[in-house]
Design a protein around this motif. Structure first.
Motif, PDB file in Angstrom:
ATOM      1  N   THR A  95       0.810  -1.221   0.000  1.00  0.00           N
ATOM      2  CA  THR A  95       0.000   0.000   0.000  1.00  0.00           C
ATOM      3  C   THR A  95       0.842   1.270   0.000  1.00  0.00           C
ATOM      4  OG1 THR A  95      -0.330  -0.725   2.248  1.00  0.00           O
ATOM      5  CG2 THR A  95      -2.262  -0.563   0.889  1.00  0.00           C
ATOM      6  N   GLY A  96       2.098   1.189   0.457  1.00  0.00           N
ATOM      7  CA  GLY A  96       2.901   2.408   0.548  1.00  0.00           C
ATOM      8  C   GLY A  96       3.265   3.014  -0.790  1.00  0.00           C
ATOM      9  N   VAL A  97       2.975   2.293  -1.901  1.00  0.00           N
ATOM     10  CA  VAL A  97       3.440   2.714  -3.226  1.00  0.00           C
ATOM     11  C   VAL A  97       2.821   4.033  -3.664  1.00  0.00           C
ATOM     12  CG1 VAL A  97       3.395   2.071  -5.652  1.00  0.00           C
ATOM     13  CG2 VAL A  97       3.921   0.374  -3.949  1.00  0.00           C
ATOM     14  N   VAL A  98       1.537   4.235  -3.420  1.00  0.00           N
ATOM     15  CA  VAL A  98       0.855   5.394  -4.011  1.00  0.00           C
ATOM     16  C   VAL A  98       0.799   6.591  -3.066  1.00  0.00           C
ATOM     17  CG1 VAL A  98      -0.553   4.180  -5.670  1.00  0.00           C
ATOM     18  CG2 VAL A  98      -1.332   4.371  -3.337  1.00  0.00           C
ATOM     19  N   ILE A  99       1.328   6.451  -1.849  1.00  0.00           N
ATOM     20  CA  ILE A  99       1.195   7.562  -0.898  1.00  0.00           C
ATOM     21  C   ILE A  99       2.236   8.631  -1.197  1.00  0.00           C
ATOM     22  CG2 ILE A  99       1.442   8.165   1.536  1.00  0.00           C
ATOM     23  CD1 ILE A  99       0.235   5.443   2.126  1.00  0.00           C
ATOM     24  N   PRO A 100       1.815   9.899  -1.330  1.00  0.00           N
ATOM     25  CA  PRO A 100       2.801  10.968  -1.527  1.00  0.00           C
ATOM     26  C   PRO A 100       3.450  11.337  -0.196  1.00  0.00           C
ATOM     27  CG  PRO A 100       0.583  11.844  -1.638  1.00  0.00           C
ATOM     28  CD  PRO A 100       0.440  10.388  -1.372  1.00  0.00           C
ATOM     29  N   TRP A 101       4.738  11.058  -0.058  1.00  0.00           N
ATOM     30  CA  TRP A 101       5.416  11.287   1.223  1.00  0.00           C
ATOM     31  C   TRP A 101       5.873  12.722   1.356  1.00  0.00           C
ATOM     32  CZ3 TRP A 101       4.575   7.432   4.426  1.00  0.00           C
ATOM     33  CH2 TRP A 101       4.304   6.175   3.881  1.00  0.00           C
ATOM     34  N   GLY A 102       5.854  13.472   0.253  1.00  0.00           N
ATOM     35  CA  GLY A 102       6.266  14.865   0.294  1.00  0.00           C
ATOM     36  C   GLY A 102       6.021  15.465  -1.062  1.00  0.00           C
ATOM     37  N   SER A 103       6.302  16.783  -1.233  1.00  0.00           N
ATOM     38  CA  SER A 103       6.164  17.361  -2.577  1.00  0.00           C
ATOM     39  C   SER A 103       7.351  16.897  -3.420  1.00  0.00           C
ATOM     40  CB  SER A 103       6.045  18.879  -2.471  1.00  0.00           C
ATOM     41  OG  SER A 103       7.031  19.384  -1.614  1.00  0.00           O
ATOM     42  N   SER A 104       8.025  17.776  -4.136  1.00  0.00           N
ATOM     43  CA  SER A 104       9.079  17.301  -5.028  1.00  0.00           C
ATOM     44  C   SER A 104      10.425  17.889  -4.633  1.00  0.00           C
ATOM     45  CB  SER A 104       8.772  17.705  -6.465  1.00  0.00           C
ATOM     46  OG  SER A 104       7.560  17.156  -6.853  1.00  0.00           O
ATOM     47  N   LEU A 105      11.470  17.089  -4.823  1.00  0.00           N
ATOM     48  CA  LEU A 105      12.835  17.602  -4.677  1.00  0.00           C
ATOM     49  C   LEU A 105      13.317  18.053  -6.043  1.00  0.00           C
ATOM     50  CD1 LEU A 105      14.656  15.056  -2.352  1.00  0.00           C
ATOM     51  CD2 LEU A 105      13.997  17.385  -1.816  1.00  0.00           C
ATOM     52  N   TRP A 106      14.018  19.190  -6.097  1.00  0.00           N
ATOM     53  CA  TRP A 106      14.573  19.680  -7.361  1.00  0.00           C
ATOM     54  C   TRP A 106      16.074  19.554  -7.297  1.00  0.00           C
ATOM     55  CZ3 TRP A 106      11.564  21.264 -11.438  1.00  0.00           C
ATOM     56  CH2 TRP A 106      10.195  21.400 -11.166  1.00  0.00           C
ATOM     57  N   ILE A 107      16.637  18.671  -8.128  1.00  0.00           N
ATOM     58  CA  ILE A 107      18.091  18.504  -8.163  1.00  0.00           C
ATOM     59  C   ILE A 107      18.550  18.766  -9.587  1.00  0.00           C
ATOM     60  CG2 ILE A 107      19.994  16.900  -7.797  1.00  0.00           C
ATOM     61  CD1 ILE A 107      18.030  15.430  -5.845  1.00  0.00           C
ATOM     62  N   ASN A 108      19.400  19.761  -9.772  1.00  0.00           N
ATOM     63  CA  ASN A 108      19.903  20.175 -11.093  1.00  0.00           C
ATOM     64  C   ASN A 108      18.762  20.431 -12.079  1.00  0.00           C
ATOM     65  OD1 ASN A 108      22.528  19.982 -10.230  1.00  0.00           O
ATOM     66  ND2 ASN A 108      22.710  17.838 -10.860  1.00  0.00           N
ATOM     67  N   GLY A 109      17.710  21.054 -11.603  1.00  0.00           N
ATOM     68  CA  GLY A 109      16.623  21.412 -12.503  1.00  0.00           C
ATOM     69  C   GLY A 109      15.695  20.270 -12.858  1.00  0.00           C
ATOM     70  N   THR A 110      15.908  19.082 -12.267  1.00  0.00           N
ATOM     71  CA  THR A 110      15.001  17.962 -12.547  1.00  0.00           C
ATOM     72  C   THR A 110      14.094  17.752 -11.335  1.00  0.00           C
ATOM     73  OG1 THR A 110      16.932  17.015 -13.602  1.00  0.00           O
ATOM     74  CG2 THR A 110      14.956  15.651 -13.503  1.00  0.00           C
ATOM     75  N   GLU A 111      12.824  17.469 -11.607  1.00  0.00           N
ATOM     76  CA  GLU A 111      11.882  17.275 -10.518  1.00  0.00           C
ATOM     77  C   GLU A 111      11.848  15.807 -10.111  1.00  0.00           C
ATOM     78  OE1 GLU A 111       7.892  18.268 -11.466  1.00  0.00           O
ATOM     79  OE2 GLU A 111       7.215  18.143  -9.386  1.00  0.00           O
ATOM     80  N   TYR A 112      12.007  15.561  -8.815  1.00  0.00           N
ATOM     81  CA  TYR A 112      11.906  14.195  -8.298  1.00  0.00           C
ATOM     82  C   TYR A 112      10.754  14.144  -7.298  1.00  0.00           C
ATOM     83  CZ  TYR A 112      16.499  13.317 -10.303  1.00  0.00           C
ATOM     84  OH  TYR A 112      17.543  13.171 -11.171  1.00  0.00           O
ATOM     85  N   PRO A 113       9.549  13.728  -7.718  1.00  0.00           N
ATOM     86  CA  PRO A 113       8.435  13.657  -6.765  1.00  0.00           C
ATOM     87  C   PRO A 113       8.711  12.622  -5.682  1.00  0.00           C
ATOM     88  CG  PRO A 113       7.665  13.416  -9.030  1.00  0.00           C
ATOM     89  CD  PRO A 113       9.143  13.279  -9.057  1.00  0.00           C
ATOM     90  N   LEU A 114       8.373  12.962  -4.446  1.00  0.00           N
ATOM     91  CA  LEU A 114       8.630  12.039  -3.322  1.00  0.00           C
ATOM     92  C   LEU A 114       7.466  11.066  -3.187  1.00  0.00           C
ATOM     93  CD1 LEU A 114      10.157  14.551  -0.841  1.00  0.00           C
ATOM     94  CD2 LEU A 114      11.325  12.683  -1.956  1.00  0.00           C
ATOM     95  N   GLN A 115       7.293  10.262  -4.206  1.00  0.00           N
ATOM     96  CA  GLN A 115       6.214   9.281  -4.242  1.00  0.00           C
ATOM     97  C   GLN A 115       6.687   8.214  -5.199  1.00  0.00           C
ATOM     98  OE1 GLN A 115       2.720  10.705  -6.140  1.00  0.00           O
ATOM     99  NE2 GLN A 115       1.357   9.327  -5.041  1.00  0.00           N
ATOM    100  N   ILE A 116       6.423   6.950  -4.900  1.00  0.00           N
ATOM    101  CA  ILE A 116       6.967   5.905  -5.783  1.00  0.00           C
ATOM    102  C   ILE A 116       6.299   5.984  -7.150  1.00  0.00           C
ATOM    103  CG2 ILE A 116       7.208   3.432  -6.128  1.00  0.00           C
ATOM    104  CD1 ILE A 116       7.498   3.133  -3.149  1.00  0.00           C
ATOM    105  N   THR A 117       4.975   6.008  -7.167  1.00  0.00           N
ATOM    106  CA  THR A 117       4.316   6.197  -8.454  1.00  0.00           C
ATOM    107  C   THR A 117       2.976   6.867  -8.226  1.00  0.00           C
ATOM    108  OG1 THR A 117       3.444   5.141 -10.422  1.00  0.00           O
ATOM    109  CG2 THR A 117       3.353   3.862  -8.423  1.00  0.00           C
ATOM    110  N   ASP A 118       2.618   7.763  -9.141  1.00  0.00           N
ATOM    111  CA  ASP A 118       1.362   8.485  -9.011  1.00  0.00           C
ATOM    112  C   ASP A 118       0.354   7.888  -9.980  1.00  0.00           C
ATOM    113  OD1 ASP A 118      -0.496  10.355  -8.269  1.00  0.00           O
ATOM    114  OD2 ASP A 118       0.099  11.728  -9.861  1.00  0.00           O
TER     115      ASP A 118
END
Lengths: 345, 165
Positions: free
Chosen positions: A93-116
């Motif tokens: 069940t933990g797969v779809v839960i958004p644990w946070g907004s997004s991290l931005w590293i070198n201009g790329t967005e990394y959403p803190l969620q396994i899959t949306d």
């Protein structure tokens, strides 16, 4: 993002979520014993390490070292499958839960969620509805009347409360207009928490979450005064550990889902005024989500050590005659309010 | 890639479906049937019908099969207690199901001639499109189906009542 980056990022996310889930579940056992002790005016575990902080480790070693018994009259494959399925569905069940907004590293967005998933709520609901198989298979394959009764109680209880839970989620979906957990979390910025718009739905959902995780006052499948140990009477060693552990994981995930659905998820009021860096906001969001989750885990334990257990007919009456009509009423009211305030398009 | 996945899922679905029929223990049959439903849900995902896949899992694997398992566990069916059926019953069952297979094959034989209205629309199975279609084009059948379900529910409650006055 290239394919390698994507794989590395997803791999890290999966490992992190898995590790955090297990860690929180491990320390929930310690928290449960400490909170029970606090509510009963005792000290609780205090021998292993300072304040008994190594108690979960000691418990784990004990669980692994115990002799493993498989009853000779049981169905061996299914006997092993039972706790495995319970653990598997708990971790899915933990797969779809958004644990946070997004991290931005070198201009790329990394959403803190396994899959949306765009059907995130339905996925969650599907996995929850599969959770009963572990208990049922375990209860039946033990070939013991007490275990069988425990398994049957679990299945009828979960089916009954799933209906009310689904109906309460429908009202939530009506107001949010999406099935994606990420969108639901993002909509609740500031103080726009869904609990304000769906107080009744929130209450029904929390009650059903208690029933679905088999926590007191709904822990009739393992009611020790009537059924010895319920569905896990015949289990020993780490197989018993898996059943108990799955319950704590379910409790953690339920707390995360309640926080995300109704209490703003990773959103925090006021902080956006002082912190502007998106990365720091994301980190603070994770911290804030875990504060909410910890509160709900505490709430689960608080209720367990405060309220007595239901009788089985009371449980069924509550589910079918009170919660389901209430949640249908909630849907109707939500529809009316949305129609007259012009939120319907 | 998708073709291989399709063949793999089809293989799983057919194998599990055969296991449902062949396994002696009714509990095993039910569990294999659950696995069959998972394989079919995988087919729905391949067709981009994620909503249908999720609902398929929730309704069939999560609710109906749990009830099946529930009933079989309560009845406690064992190999020893199961009455042996006569050869005529078995033969007639085989003939009846063979005829059903014949009808199905006969009706689906020309199915490849049908072409889709929208040849390629990747978002056709998503929940928004499904809702729009259900509530605009197929509103009447949708509502009629709900009345059918209501009728079934009322009937089940009536049958479950102990003494009808």
């Amino acid at each position: 993002m290239g394919l390698t980056d994507l794989l590395v990022y997803k791999g890290i996310m999966v490992l992190a979520v898995f590790a955090i889930t297990l860690l929180v579940a491990t320390y929930s056992t310690y928290a449960e014993r400490k909170i029970a002790a606090f509510l009963q005016d005792r000290i609780g575990p205090d021998r292993a390490g300072p304040f008994g902080i190594l108690q979960p480790l000691a418990d784990a070693v004990k669980m692994f070292m115990k002799e493993e018994m498989i009853p000779s009259v049981s169905n061996k494959t299914l006997f092993i499958l039972g706790p495995s399925v319970a653990m598997l569905t708990a971790c899915l069940t933990g797969v779809v839960i958004p644990w946070g907004s997004s991290l931005w590293i070198n201009g790329t967005e990394y959403p803190l969620q396994i899959t949306d998933l765009n059907i995130g709520i339905l996925y969650l609901f599907g996995v929850i509805s599969l959770g009963v198989y572990g208990i049922m298979i375990g209860g039946w394959s033990s070939n013991n009347k007490y275990s069988l009764l425990g398994g049957i109680r679990a299945s009828s209880q979960m089916i009954s409360y799933e209906v009310a839970m689904g109906l309460s989620i429908i009202a939530l979906v009506m107001t949010t207009g999406t099935l994606s957990l990420r969108d639901i979390a993002a909509q609740q910025y500031g103080w726009h928490w869904n609990v304000v718009y769906q107080p009744l739905g929130c209450l029904i959902f929390i009650i059903c979450a208690f029933a679905e995780t088999n926590r007191a006052p709904f822990d009739l499948p393992e009611c020790e005064t009537e059924l010895v140990g319920g569905y896990h009477t015949e289990y020993s060693s780490m197989k018993l550990g898996f059943f108990l552990f799955a319950e704590y994981i379910n409790m953690f995930i339920s707390s995360a889902v309640i926080s995300t659905f109704y209490f703003g998820g990773y959103n925090m009021p006021f902080v956006g005024r002082w912190v502007h860096d998106p990365n720091w906001l994301a980190v603070l969001g994770i911290v804030f989500l875990f504060v909410k989750i910890s509160f709900f885990i505490f709430f689960f334990m608080w209720v367990r050590w405060t309220l007595p257990r239901f009788r089985y007919d009371q449980l069924m009456n509550l589910g079918w005659k009170i919660l389901i009509p209430l949640s249908i009423f909630n849907i109707v009211i939500t529809g009316f309010v949305m129609y007259f305030t012009g939120h319907l398009n | 890639m998708i073709t291989y996945l399709f063949y793999f899922l089809s293989f799983l679905a057919i194998m599990f479906a055969l296991m449902v029929v062949l396994s002696k223990n009714p509990i095993h049959s039910v569990l294999y049937l659950v696995l069959t439903f998972f394989a079919i849900a995988g087919h729905y995902v391949l067709l981009n019908a994620q909503f249908l896949a999720a609902v398929h899992i929730i309704v069939y694997a999560g609710a109906i099969m749990v009830l099946f398992l529930f009933v079989i566990m309560l009845l406690n069916l064992n190999k020893e207690t199961e009455p042996h059926k006569s050869i005529w019953l078995k033969a007639s069952a085989a003939v009846a199901s063979g005829l059903l297979l014949l009808v199905l094959v006969g009706s689906l034989r020309n199915a490849e001639l049908i072409t889709a209205a929208n040849p390629y629309n990747p978002s056709i199975g998503l929940i928004e499109n499904l809702g729009q279609t259900l509530f605009h084009e197929f509103l009447l059948p949708f509502e009629v189906a709900s009345i059918l379900l209501l009728g079934a529910m009322v009937g089940a409650v009536m049958l479950g009542k102990k003494n009808i006055k």
